[in-house]
Write a protein that holds these residues in place. Structure first.
Motif, PDB file in Angstrom:
ATOM      1  N   VAL A 137      19.829 -65.365  50.470  1.00 27.36           N
ATOM      2  CA  VAL A 137      19.711 -64.758  51.796  1.00 27.36           C
ATOM      3  C   VAL A 137      19.996 -65.788  52.880  1.00 27.36           C
ATOM      4  CG1 VAL A 137      18.075 -63.774  53.455  1.00 27.36           C
ATOM      5  CG2 VAL A 137      18.156 -62.900  51.110  1.00 27.36           C
ATOM      6  N   ASN A 138      19.410 -66.966  52.752  1.00 25.85           N
ATOM      7  CA  ASN A 138      19.602 -68.008  53.778  1.00 25.85           C
ATOM      8  C   ASN A 138      21.043 -68.492  53.814  1.00 25.85           C
ATOM      9  OD1 ASN A 138      16.950 -67.925  54.656  1.00 25.85           O
ATOM     10  ND2 ASN A 138      16.270 -69.542  53.255  1.00 25.85           N
ATOM     11  N   GLN A 139      21.678 -68.624  52.645  1.00 16.44           N
ATOM     12  CA  GLN A 139      23.085 -69.033  52.617  1.00 16.44           C
ATOM     13  C   GLN A 139      23.964 -68.003  53.315  1.00 16.44           C
ATOM     14  OE1 GLN A 139      23.729 -69.574  48.399  1.00 16.44           O
ATOM     15  NE2 GLN A 139      23.279 -71.764  48.485  1.00 16.44           N
ATOM     16  N   THR A 140      23.660 -66.731  53.079  1.00 17.81           N
ATOM     17  CA  THR A 140      24.438 -65.657  53.706  1.00 17.81           C
ATOM     18  C   THR A 140      24.240 -65.661  55.214  1.00 17.81           C
ATOM     19  OG1 THR A 140      24.237 -64.301  51.710  1.00 17.81           O
ATOM     20  CG2 THR A 140      24.848 -63.173  53.737  1.00 17.81           C
ATOM     21  N   LYS A 141      22.985 -65.794  55.656  1.00 17.21           N
ATOM     22  CA  LYS A 141      22.711 -65.842  57.089  1.00 17.21           C
ATOM     23  C   LYS A 141      23.413 -67.029  57.751  1.00 17.21           C
ATOM     24  CE  LYS A 141      18.133 -63.606  57.182  1.00 17.21           C
ATOM     25  NZ  LYS A 141      16.697 -63.816  57.496  1.00 17.21           N
ATOM     26  N   ASN A 142      23.359 -68.186  57.106  1.00 18.67           N
ATOM     27  CA  ASN A 142      23.985 -69.385  57.677  1.00 18.67           C
ATOM     28  C   ASN A 142      25.489 -69.195  57.852  1.00 18.67           C
ATOM     29  OD1 ASN A 142      21.532 -70.665  57.695  1.00 18.67           O
ATOM     30  ND2 ASN A 142      21.942 -71.964  55.908  1.00 18.67           N
ATOM     31  N   LYS A 143      26.126 -68.624  56.831  1.00 17.48           N
ATOM     32  CA  LYS A 143      27.578 -68.439  56.890  1.00 17.48           C
ATOM     33  C   LYS A 143      27.957 -67.442  57.980  1.00 17.48           C
ATOM     34  CE  LYS A 143      31.718 -69.289  55.285  1.00 17.48           C
ATOM     35  NZ  LYS A 143      32.330 -70.621  55.420  1.00 17.48           N
ATOM     36  N   ASN A 152      20.451 -63.913  61.637  1.00 15.21           N
ATOM     37  CA  ASN A 152      19.783 -63.028  60.665  1.00 15.21           C
ATOM     38  C   ASN A 152      20.681 -61.960  60.044  1.00 15.21           C
ATOM     39  OD1 ASN A 152      17.492 -64.469  61.243  1.00 15.21           O
ATOM     40  ND2 ASN A 152      16.498 -62.858  62.410  1.00 15.21           N
ATOM     41  N   VAL A 153      21.985 -62.154  60.059  1.00 16.28           N
ATOM     42  CA  VAL A 153      22.894 -61.154  59.496  1.00 16.28           C
ATOM     43  C   VAL A 153      23.045 -61.385  57.999  1.00 16.28           C
ATOM     44  CG1 VAL A 153      25.233 -60.194  59.510  1.00 16.28           C
ATOM     45  CG2 VAL A 153      24.143 -60.906  61.661  1.00 16.28           C
ATOM     46  N   ILE A 154      22.874 -60.321  57.226  1.00 17.32           N
ATOM     47  CA  ILE A 154      22.988 -60.410  55.774  1.00 17.32           C
ATOM     48  C   ILE A 154      24.183 -59.619  55.247  1.00 17.32           C
ATOM     49  CG2 ILE A 154      21.543 -58.437  55.205  1.00 17.32           C
ATOM     50  CD1 ILE A 154      20.278 -60.060  52.984  1.00 17.32           C
ATOM     51  N   GLY A 155      24.817 -58.822  56.127  1.00 17.10           N
ATOM     52  CA  GLY A 155      25.977 -58.065  55.675  1.00 17.10           C
ATOM     53  C   GLY A 155      26.633 -57.292  56.805  1.00 17.10           C
ATOM     54  N   ALA A 156      27.929 -57.035  56.653  1.00 18.99           N
ATOM     55  CA  ALA A 156      28.678 -56.176  57.567  1.00 18.99           C
ATOM     56  C   ALA A 156      29.124 -54.947  56.788  1.00 18.99           C
ATOM     57  CB  ALA A 156      29.881 -56.919  58.140  1.00 18.99           C
ATOM     58  N   VAL A 157      28.837 -53.762  57.315  1.00 20.54           N
ATOM     59  CA  VAL A 157      29.086 -52.521  56.581  1.00 20.54           C
ATOM     60  C   VAL A 157      30.159 -51.697  57.277  1.00 20.54           C
ATOM     61  CG1 VAL A 157      27.216 -51.320  57.799  1.00 20.54           C
ATOM     62  CG2 VAL A 157      28.011 -50.455  55.588  1.00 20.54           C
ATOM     63  N   ASP A 158      31.004 -51.071  56.476  1.00 24.90           N
ATOM     64  CA  ASP A 158      32.033 -50.194  57.018  1.00 24.90           C
ATOM     65  C   ASP A 158      32.588 -49.341  55.884  1.00 24.90           C
ATOM     66  OD1 ASP A 158      33.625 -48.983  58.879  1.00 24.90           O
ATOM     67  OD2 ASP A 158      34.874 -50.739  59.319  1.00 24.90           O
ATOM     68  N   GLY A 159      33.354 -48.321  56.259  1.00 24.19           N
ATOM     69  CA  GLY A 159      34.004 -47.465  55.276  1.00 24.19           C
ATOM     70  C   GLY A 159      35.508 -47.607  55.349  1.00 24.19           C
ATOM     71  N   VAL A 188      31.610 -50.179  51.960  1.00 21.28           N
ATOM     72  CA  VAL A 188      31.570 -51.565  51.481  1.00 21.28           C
ATOM     73  C   VAL A 188      30.681 -52.383  52.404  1.00 21.28           C
ATOM     74  CG1 VAL A 188      32.934 -53.685  51.193  1.00 21.28           C
ATOM     75  CG2 VAL A 188      33.833 -51.498  50.375  1.00 21.28           C
ATOM     76  N   ILE A 189      29.887 -53.270  51.820  1.00 25.07           N
ATOM     77  CA  ILE A 189      29.177 -54.293  52.582  1.00 25.07           C
ATOM     78  C   ILE A 189      29.785 -55.639  52.198  1.00 25.07           C
ATOM     79  CG2 ILE A 189      26.975 -55.435  53.021  1.00 25.07           C
ATOM     80  CD1 ILE A 189      25.578 -52.814  52.516  1.00 25.07           C
ATOM     81  N   SER A 190      30.147 -56.399  53.215  1.00 25.99           N
ATOM     82  CA  SER A 190      30.771 -57.713  53.010  1.00 25.99           C
ATOM     83  C   SER A 190      29.817 -58.817  53.427  1.00 25.99           C
ATOM     84  CB  SER A 190      32.060 -57.799  53.843  1.00 25.99           C
ATOM     85  OG  SER A 190      32.555 -59.133  53.892  1.00 25.99           O
ATOM     86  N   ASN A 191      29.934 -59.970  52.769  1.00 27.23           N
ATOM     87  CA  ASN A 191      29.267 -61.156  53.293  1.00 27.23           C
ATOM     88  C   ASN A 191      30.288 -61.977  54.086  1.00 27.23           C
ATOM     89  OD1 ASN A 191      30.802 -62.606  51.412  1.00 27.23           O
ATOM     90  ND2 ASN A 191      29.096 -62.895  50.003  1.00 27.23           N
ATOM     91  N   ALA A 192      29.864 -63.106  54.615  1.00 33.34           N
ATOM     92  CA  ALA A 192      30.750 -63.903  55.457  1.00 33.34           C
ATOM     93  C   ALA A 192      31.800 -64.650  54.652  1.00 33.34           C
ATOM     94  CB  ALA A 192      29.930 -64.891  56.284  1.00 33.34           C
ATOM     95  N   TYR A 193      31.644 -64.701  53.328  1.00 33.76           N
ATOM     96  CA  TYR A 193      32.661 -65.291  52.461  1.00 33.76           C
ATOM     97  C   TYR A 193      33.755 -64.274  52.114  1.00 33.76           C
ATOM     98  CZ  TYR A 193      29.002 -68.805  51.724  1.00 33.76           C
ATOM     99  OH  TYR A 193      28.032 -69.779  51.900  1.00 33.76           O
ATOM    100  N   LEU A 331      26.808 -71.899  71.066  1.00 36.94           N
ATOM    101  CA  LEU A 331      26.092 -73.150  70.896  1.00 36.94           C
ATOM    102  C   LEU A 331      26.433 -73.780  69.558  1.00 36.94           C
ATOM    103  CD1 LEU A 331      22.554 -72.125  72.148  1.00 36.94           C
ATOM    104  CD2 LEU A 331      24.356 -73.319  73.412  1.00 36.94           C
ATOM    105  N   LEU A 332      26.623 -75.069  69.541  1.00 36.05           N
ATOM    106  CA  LEU A 332      26.803 -75.769  68.277  1.00 36.05           C
ATOM    107  C   LEU A 332      25.463 -75.845  67.580  1.00 36.05           C
ATOM    108  CD1 LEU A 332      29.135 -78.692  69.374  1.00 36.05           C
ATOM    109  CD2 LEU A 332      29.769 -76.592  68.209  1.00 36.05           C
ATOM    110  N   ARG A 333      25.504 -75.570  66.297  1.00 37.55           N
ATOM    111  CA  ARG A 333      24.248 -75.537  65.544  1.00 37.55           C
ATOM    112  C   ARG A 333      23.829 -76.945  65.165  1.00 37.55           C
ATOM    113  NH1 ARG A 333      23.363 -74.288  59.851  1.00 37.55           N
ATOM    114  NH2 ARG A 333      25.529 -73.657  59.718  1.00 37.55           N
TER     115      ARG A 333
END
Length: 366
Positions: A137-143, A152-159, A188-193, A331-333
């Protein structure tokens, strides 16, 4: 006597027909090509959309389900079965064209595609995985945060719509979508990868994205509290939830504009995924001419193959240059992602959660 003269005058072609009538059609024995070794690496990737290395990694996982229990009657090897199926996914050629390449009957090609697609789809739970533990979860949020500072994003959803021929029957029209062609609406739900982390592939093209989401397992998981402090991002077609955020229709203030811009850029991951997925396996874009059950299996199988290609670091089809009309400074993290607590869902409705995020987070990015 007349019969003997007639028999003596038979030419070669007539003699062959005479033999067929009396003894049946001669058995055809095809010389199978070696599809794996007959192409160099570049030509192989062009035809099958996966590298030889990935194919060799994949084959042992499906071989037990596609290998024939005997080696009689000139059986097709598991490798050739896999490559014939990949060729179909990569071109959507007519069966007869692929049968000519594989030196086999059209009916054999049809059975192979069905068998191999089912075998690949069996790997669904091994390769299409929603974040399961705190580390993932944390890796996904970071990406996701790295894209445009949305927390706090864990996925992007669309059809997306997968074109099909009319399935016929009394219910055929429910597959006609708003663009007036027959399709399957796939969620489909996508992660940032740009990996597929959740897939729903069973709804007709006329069904709205909201209906699919409301009947999905992932929705029940969120509403049962299985993914606390996590957001899904969806477009304006979705209904706002305390865990599913959509863009504002008319942003007025600068924090609202920042929210919208960050939301759109972050959610763009799933749209990029659709482009890569369909370019890798054009059958998803051109349309599938098989029976409905087989089409659903192929959608799942290509999703599995897509994720395998991502895991293997395969080259991707070129993406169009990204256009950002409202580029903004983020902002730079430094260190960890800022903590943005989500208030109790029983206290806040979806729009209130969004407004709380704008006021307490995006207003501070100015």
């Amino acid at each position: 006597m007349d019969n003997l003269i007639l028999r003596d005058d038979i030419i070669d072609d007539d003699l062959e027909i005479f033999e067929i009538i009396n003894h049946g059609i001669p058995r055809q024995v095809f010389l199978r090509p070696d599809l794996f070794h007959s192409h160099d690496d570049r030509a192989f990737f062009s035809r099958f959309r996966l590298t030889k290395e990935t194919v060799l990694q994949l084959l042992p996982s499906i071989e037990p389900y596609i290998e024939r229990p005997y080696n009689r009657n000139n059986t097709v090897t598991p490798m050739n079965q896999l490559l014939i199926t990949l060729m179909y996914f990569a071109s959507n050629s007519h069966m007869v064209t692929i049968s000519d390449v594989g030196k086999m009957n059209k009916s054999t090609v049809c059975r192979i595609i069905k068998r191999v697609s089912n075998a690949i789809a069996r790997l669904y739970r091994d390769y299409i995985i929603f974040p399961r533990n705190e580390l993932e979860v944390n890796q996904t949020k970071n990406k996701f945060f790295d894209i445009a500072s949305f927390p706090n994003v864990i996925g992007a959803v669309d059809g997306t719509h997968i074109r099909i021929l009319s399935p016929g029957g009394d219910d055929a029209e429910i597959f006609r979508n708003r663009k007036n062609y027959f399709s399957i609406n796939v969620q489909v739900i996508s992660n940032a990868y740009l990996e597929i982390t959740d897939l729903v592939a069973r709804w007709p093209g006329s069904v709205h994205d909201v209906t699919i989401f409301n009947n999905s397992i992932i929705r029940r998981q969120f509403e049962n509290g299985q993914h606390p402090d996590c957001f899904l991002l969806g477009d304006s077609a979705y209904a706002m939830k305390d865990y599913l955020l959509t863009p504002l229709q008319n942003p007025r203030t600068e924090p609202e504009q920042l929210y919208n811009e960050s939301h759109i850029r972050t959610r763009g991951a799933v749209e990029k995924l659709f482009g890569i997925w369909k370019r890798r396996f054009p059958i998803l874009a051109y349309g599938c001419r098989l029976k409905l059950d087989n089409i659903l299996t192929i959608i799942v199988a290509t999703a599995v193959l897509y994720n395998i290609a991502k895991k293997m670091g395969e080259a991707e089809p070129p993406l169009p240059a990204e256009v950002d009309e409202h580029e903004f400074q983020v902002l730079l993290r430094n260190g960890d992602i800022p903590v943005v607590p989500i208030l109790n869902p029983n206290q806040l409705l979806g729009p209130q959660v969004r407004q709380n995020l704008i006021i307490n987070y995006f207003a501070n990015l100015q």
